[in-house]
Design a protein around this motif. Structure first.
Motif, PDB file in Angstrom:
ATOM      1  N   ALA A  11       0.830  -1.216   0.000  1.00  0.00           N
ATOM      2  CA  ALA A  11       0.000   0.000   0.000  1.00  0.00           C
ATOM      3  C   ALA A  11       0.859   1.259   0.000  1.00  0.00           C
ATOM      4  CB  ALA A  11      -0.888  -0.011   1.247  1.00  0.00           C
ATOM      5  N   ALA A  12       0.434   2.237  -0.788  1.00  0.00           N
ATOM      6  CA  ALA A  12       1.035   3.578  -0.822  1.00  0.00           C
ATOM      7  C   ALA A  12       2.513   3.603  -1.223  1.00  0.00           C
ATOM      8  CB  ALA A  12       0.824   4.290   0.512  1.00  0.00           C
ATOM      9  N   ALA A  13       2.930   2.612  -1.996  1.00  0.00           N
ATOM     10  CA  ALA A  13       4.322   2.611  -2.476  1.00  0.00           C
ATOM     11  C   ALA A  13       4.476   3.499  -3.714  1.00  0.00           C
ATOM     12  CB  ALA A  13       4.763   1.179  -2.798  1.00  0.00           C
ATOM     13  N   GLY A  14       3.352   3.853  -4.324  1.00  0.00           N
ATOM     14  CA  GLY A  14       3.405   4.693  -5.530  1.00  0.00           C
ATOM     15  C   GLY A  14       2.874   3.983  -6.767  1.00  0.00           C
ATOM     16  N   LYS A  15       2.344   2.775  -6.600  1.00  0.00           N
ATOM     17  CA  LYS A  15       1.840   1.986  -7.746  1.00  0.00           C
ATOM     18  C   LYS A  15       0.775   2.728  -8.549  1.00  0.00           C
ATOM     19  CE  LYS A  15      -0.156  -1.354  -5.490  1.00  0.00           C
ATOM     20  NZ  LYS A  15      -0.082  -0.994  -4.076  1.00  0.00           N
ATOM     21  N   GLY A  16      -0.174   3.328  -7.817  1.00  0.00           N
ATOM     22  CA  GLY A  16      -1.305   3.980  -8.485  1.00  0.00           C
ATOM     23  C   GLY A  16      -0.846   5.149  -9.348  1.00  0.00           C
ATOM     24  N   THR A  17      -0.005   5.992  -8.755  1.00  0.00           N
ATOM     25  CA  THR A  17       0.491   7.169  -9.482  1.00  0.00           C
ATOM     26  C   THR A  17       1.301   6.736 -10.699  1.00  0.00           C
ATOM     27  OG1 THR A  17       0.683   8.215  -7.329  1.00  0.00           O
ATOM     28  CG2 THR A  17       1.815   9.295  -9.147  1.00  0.00           C
ATOM     29  N   ILE A  18       2.164   5.777 -10.502  1.00  0.00           N
ATOM     30  CA  ILE A  18       3.002   5.303 -11.605  1.00  0.00           C
ATOM     31  C   ILE A  18       2.125   4.671 -12.686  1.00  0.00           C
ATOM     32  CG2 ILE A  18       4.750   3.561 -12.241  1.00  0.00           C
ATOM     33  CD1 ILE A  18       6.076   4.110  -9.500  1.00  0.00           C
ATOM     34  N   ASP A 180      12.347   0.973  -5.785  1.00  0.00           N
ATOM     35  CA  ASP A 180      12.151   1.525  -4.432  1.00  0.00           C
ATOM     36  C   ASP A 180      11.955   3.030  -4.544  1.00  0.00           C
ATOM     37  OD1 ASP A 180      12.369   2.533  -1.834  1.00  0.00           O
ATOM     38  OD2 ASP A 180      13.704   0.915  -1.208  1.00  0.00           O
ATOM     39  N   THR A 181      10.776   3.513  -4.140  1.00  0.00           N
ATOM     40  CA  THR A 181      10.452   4.931  -4.326  1.00  0.00           C
ATOM     41  C   THR A 181      10.683   5.762  -3.056  1.00  0.00           C
ATOM     42  OG1 THR A 181       8.120   4.651  -3.705  1.00  0.00           O
ATOM     43  CG2 THR A 181       8.674   4.322  -6.035  1.00  0.00           C
ATOM     44  N   SER A 182      11.280   5.157  -2.005  1.00  0.00           N
ATOM     45  CA  SER A 182      11.448   5.875  -0.724  1.00  0.00           C
ATOM     46  C   SER A 182      12.111   7.233  -0.919  1.00  0.00           C
ATOM     47  CB  SER A 182      12.300   5.065   0.254  1.00  0.00           C
ATOM     48  OG  SER A 182      11.766   3.802   0.450  1.00  0.00           O
ATOM     49  N   ASP A 183      13.177   7.256  -1.722  1.00  0.00           N
ATOM     50  CA  ASP A 183      13.934   8.507  -1.889  1.00  0.00           C
ATOM     51  C   ASP A 183      13.748   9.116  -3.273  1.00  0.00           C
ATOM     52  OD1 ASP A 183      15.025   8.305   0.705  1.00  0.00           O
ATOM     53  OD2 ASP A 183      16.404   6.770  -0.030  1.00  0.00           O
ATOM     54  N   LEU A 184      12.670   8.760  -3.938  1.00  0.00           N
ATOM     55  CA  LEU A 184      12.439   9.306  -5.286  1.00  0.00           C
ATOM     56  C   LEU A 184      11.250  10.262  -5.281  1.00  0.00           C
ATOM     57  CD1 LEU A 184      12.678   6.179  -7.654  1.00  0.00           C
ATOM     58  CD2 LEU A 184      14.447   7.883  -7.187  1.00  0.00           C
ATOM     59  N   SER A 185      11.338  11.320  -6.064  1.00  0.00           N
ATOM     60  CA  SER A 185      10.160  12.178  -6.263  1.00  0.00           C
ATOM     61  C   SER A 185       9.186  11.398  -7.153  1.00  0.00           C
ATOM     62  CB  SER A 185      10.575  13.471  -6.963  1.00  0.00           C
ATOM     63  OG  SER A 185      11.005  13.160  -8.287  1.00  0.00           O
ATOM     64  N   ILE A 186       7.947  11.873  -7.218  1.00  0.00           N
ATOM     65  CA  ILE A 186       6.951  11.218  -8.082  1.00  0.00           C
ATOM     66  C   ILE A 186       7.468  11.205  -9.526  1.00  0.00           C
ATOM     67  CG2 ILE A 186       4.641  11.467  -9.091  1.00  0.00           C
ATOM     68  CD1 ILE A 186       3.696  12.507  -6.382  1.00  0.00           C
ATOM     69  N   ASP A 187       7.980  12.354  -9.961  1.00  0.00           N
ATOM     70  CA  ASP A 187       8.448  12.460 -11.348  1.00  0.00           C
ATOM     71  C   ASP A 187       9.581  11.481 -11.629  1.00  0.00           C
ATOM     72  OD1 ASP A 187       6.611  14.391 -11.795  1.00  0.00           O
ATOM     73  OD2 ASP A 187       8.013  16.078 -11.864  1.00  0.00           O
ATOM     74  N   ALA A 188      10.495  11.347 -10.659  1.00  0.00           N
ATOM     75  CA  ALA A 188      11.643  10.449 -10.864  1.00  0.00           C
ATOM     76  C   ALA A 188      11.175   8.992 -10.896  1.00  0.00           C
ATOM     77  CB  ALA A 188      12.674  10.662  -9.761  1.00  0.00           C
TER      78      ALA A 188
END
Ligand code: DC
Length: 202
Positions: A11-18, A180-188
């Protein structure tokens, strides 16, 4: 020819946005498979039998803002443990995956169970604190009164249930690319996903 992108992760790892960004860029259809489990859960919370609710699910049931609450999310994780519920939702997901122009499906078991032959598999992760912070911001920006500690506890409880269930647990497919999106911006994070998909598309 169809082209399927499977995007799994907690959950909330960024799957939806990506998934949404990738679908828009490549012109693919997008299915948030978590919504299927949330829609079943909402019916169960209203008194329905889980398996009946899954068998009679209508795509219109997915268009409901009330599916986004923490209570429905926890209940979704609970109905998702039931093999008969999962089975009842399989055909819809597989049909969606083989749509003409291409499809992106995000969930927990897309690369492992629903679409083991997907052309691209991504497993999107982030630390639990980071994911809870994102979910906390999302919920409070909608006006919900909730503490960070509650959101973190919810995320951890759901992770635990999703990872440890006997049927279709949350686990990366052997051939999934980890992101791993922990240290990535949405755009990155989106840019990295696009790079991976574009490389496989040729
Ligand atoms: O992606 P989400 O947070 O909306 O998912 C809600 C719950 O549904 C999740 O905790 C587990 C379940 N789920 C699942 O078991 N398999 C999927 N493919 C998608 C979601």
């Amino acid at each position: 020819m169809s082209f399927t992108v499977a995007i799994d992760g907690p959950a909330a790892a960024g799957k939806g946005t990506i998934s949404k960004a990738v679908a828009a860029l490549f012109g693919f259809a997008h299915l948030d498979t978590g919504l299927l489990y949330r829609a079943v859960a909402a019916k169960v919370l209203a008194g329905a039998d889980p398996v009946d609710a899954a068998r009679t699910l209508d795509p219109i049931d997915l268009e409901n803002d009330a599916l986004r609450t923490p209570a429905v999310a926890q209940a979704a994780s609970e109905v998702a443990v039931m093999p008969e519920v999962r089975l009842a939702l399989e055909a819809f997901q597989r049909d969606f995956a083989r749509r003409g122009a291409g499809a992106v499906l995000d969930g927990r078991d897309i690369g492992t169970v629903i679409c083991p032959d997907a052309e691209v598999k991504l497993f999107v992760t982030a630390s639990s604190a980071c994911r809870a912070q994102r979910r906390f911001q999302e919920l409070t920006s909608k006006g919900m009164e909730i503490t960070f500690e509650t959101v973190l506890a919810d995320v951890k409880a759901r992770d635990d249930r999703d990872r440890n269930r006997a049927t279709a647990p949350l686990v990366p497919a052997g051939d999934a690319v980890m992101l791993d999106t922990s240290d990535l911006s949405i755009d990155a994070a989106v840019a990295r996903a696009i790079e991976i998909i574009a490389a496989k598309r040729g």
